[in-house]
Design a protein around this motif. Structure first.
Motif, PDB file in Angstrom:
ATOM      1  N   HIS A  13       0.798  -1.239   0.000  1.00  0.00           N
ATOM      2  CA  HIS A  13       0.000   0.000   0.000  1.00  0.00           C
ATOM      3  C   HIS A  13       0.827   1.284   0.000  1.00  0.00           C
ATOM      4  N   ASP A  44      -2.719   8.553  -6.420  1.00  0.00           N
ATOM      5  CA  ASP A  44      -3.848   9.137  -5.680  1.00  0.00           C
ATOM      6  C   ASP A  44      -5.149   8.415  -6.031  1.00  0.00           C
ATOM      7  N   ASP A  47      -6.572   2.178  -5.732  1.00  0.00           N
ATOM      8  CA  ASP A  47      -7.046   1.512  -4.503  1.00  0.00           C
ATOM      9  C   ASP A  47      -5.900   0.839  -3.761  1.00  0.00           C
ATOM     10  N   LYS A  48      -4.814   0.569  -4.479  1.00  0.00           N
ATOM     11  CA  LYS A  48      -3.703  -0.168  -3.855  1.00  0.00           C
ATOM     12  C   LYS A  48      -2.790   0.741  -3.047  1.00  0.00           C
ATOM     13  N   ARG A  50      -2.012   3.806  -0.245  1.00  0.00           N
ATOM     14  CA  ARG A  50      -2.544   4.546   0.898  1.00  0.00           C
ATOM     15  C   ARG A  50      -1.580   5.639   1.351  1.00  0.00           C
ATOM     16  N   CYS A  51      -0.344   5.588   0.874  1.00  0.00           N
ATOM     17  CA  CYS A  51       0.633   6.631   1.205  1.00  0.00           C
ATOM     18  C   CYS A  51       1.707   6.629   0.111  1.00  0.00           C
ATOM     19  N   LYS A  96      -3.808  12.113  -1.018  1.00  0.00           N
ATOM     20  CA  LYS A  96      -3.179  11.125  -0.130  1.00  0.00           C
ATOM     21  C   LYS A  96      -1.881  11.696   0.432  1.00  0.00           C
ATOM     22  N   ALA A 198      -0.294   4.178   6.408  1.00  0.00           N
ATOM     23  CA  ALA A 198      -1.145   3.286   5.608  1.00  0.00           C
ATOM     24  C   ALA A 198      -2.056   2.423   6.484  1.00  0.00           C
ATOM     25  N   GLU A 199      -1.663   2.228   7.755  1.00  0.00           N
ATOM     26  CA  GLU A 199      -2.509   1.429   8.676  1.00  0.00           C
ATOM     27  C   GLU A 199      -3.731   2.200   9.158  1.00  0.00           C
ATOM     28  N   SER A 201      -7.058   4.902   8.953  1.00  0.00           N
ATOM     29  CA  SER A 201      -8.147   5.090   8.007  1.00  0.00           C
ATOM     30  C   SER A 201      -7.670   6.107   6.967  1.00  0.00           C
ATOM     31  N   LEU A 202      -7.761   5.746   5.699  1.00  0.00           N
ATOM     32  CA  LEU A 202      -7.334   6.673   4.645  1.00  0.00           C
ATOM     33  C   LEU A 202      -8.202   7.930   4.654  1.00  0.00           C
ATOM     34  N   ASP A 257     -12.037   2.581   5.835  1.00  0.00           N
ATOM     35  CA  ASP A 257     -12.144   3.780   4.979  1.00  0.00           C
ATOM     36  C   ASP A 257     -13.607   4.108   4.665  1.00  0.00           C
TER      37      ASP A 257
END
Ligand code: CAA
Length: 258
Positions: A13, A44, A47-48, A50-51, A96, A198-199, A201-202, A257
């Motif tokens: 992620h 951005d 879906d894969k 998160r940061c 993001k 990334a852990e 909530s986005l 999320d």
């Protein structure tokens, strides 16, 4: 998408974008800036991811805008094309979190792109500067504006007027970077920070980024109101219910999320 001047990898992620023009110390030519913006937008939207981490080489994060490319441009060229406006606007629009992992030179546009990220982790080899004055120009992507907000007027004037470089220790003292790590550990530390983010909530991470960024644009009372309204709105999310329940039940939260 295949890129020529950057490398992009996604793992666990975290999207790692590495500037890759070693022959020019990652100087930011139009091709690289176009590819960088496209890669950030792709991350951005994915879906894969998160940061995002943006980095360069051991020797240079980026030694500035490409002087060779700019040297023949006229006022009419740069004004008509609004040189660098697109880069600034597109990076500022990424929702993001983006960490800049900086080793070596971050000069001119290099320092400015690092400052467009959400925070900077610096290797102990990092050198920051706005040396545009040596080229007969001034900073054009935030070196007189963002840098002043980071480090205050006196140090920003010093950097912009003398063109001197700031080492990592001074940059941390001045508030330009969030932490300094040994050069060999730069990517590990940046990746660990990105994985921590990334852990979460986005949804919440994006809201936190938006709120901190508003503090640069708004007077305090308006910024406080914006923050409070966003804080209130988080109570409409499942992640708020889950986060608070997990605390009370003494377990890890499982954010979705939502
Ligand atoms: N643009 C284009 N090419 C660059 C470059 C830049 N900003 N910075 C370095 N390079 C190229 C050099 O021309 C050189 O190429 P050749 O081997 O083909 O000659 C190669 O990268 C290696 O650079 P050096 O030989 O100069 O390496 P060094 O270790 O001796 O010095 C340095 C390193 C101090 C970073 C020096 O390269 C330097 O001063 N670079 C320019 C820094 C600068 O002025 N940046 C601001 C640019 S303007 C700007 O960014 C405007 C804005 O605000 C948007």
């Amino acid at each position: 998408m295949a890129y020529e001047t950057i490398n992009v990898e996604v793992q666990d992620h975290v999207c790692l974008i590495k500037l890759n023009r070693p022959e020019a110390l990652n100087a930011l030519n139009s091709e690289l800036l176009t590819e960088l913006c496209a890669a950030l937008e792709e991350a951005d939207a994915s879906d894969k991811v998160r940061c995002i981490i943006l980095t360069g080489s051991e020797k240079a994060f980026a030694a500035g805008a490409d002087i060779k490319e700019m040297s023949e441009m006229s006022f009419v060229d740069v004004f008509t094309n609004n040189l660098f406006a697109d880069t600034n606007d597109r990076i500022a629009a990424i929702r993001k979190p983006i960490i800049a992992a900086v080793a070596g030179y971050a000069l001119g546009g290099g320092c400015e792109v690092a400052m467009m990220c959400d925070f900077i982790i610096a290797a102990d080899t990092a050198k920051f500067g706005q040396p545009e004055i040596n080229l007969g120009v001034i900073a054009g992507m935030g070196g007189s504006q963002r840098l002043t907000r980071f480090v205050g007027k006196s140090k920003s004037m010093d950097m912009n007027l003398t063109g001197r470089f700031m080492n990592a220790e001074e940059a941390e003292r001045a508030g330009l970077v969030s932490r300094v790590v040994p050069a060999k550990k730069l990517l590990d530390e940046a990746t660990a920070a990105a994985q921590k983010i990334a852990e979460k909530s986005l949804l919440t991470a994006m809201a936190a980024k938006e709120a901190v960024n508003r503090s640069y644009e708004l007077p305090l009372s308006e910024g406080m109101l914006f923050e409070r309204r966003v804080f209130h709105s988080m109570f409409a999310t499942e992640d708020q219910k889950e986060g608070m329940a997990a605390f009370l039940e003494k377990r890890e939260a499982q954010f979705r999320d939502k």
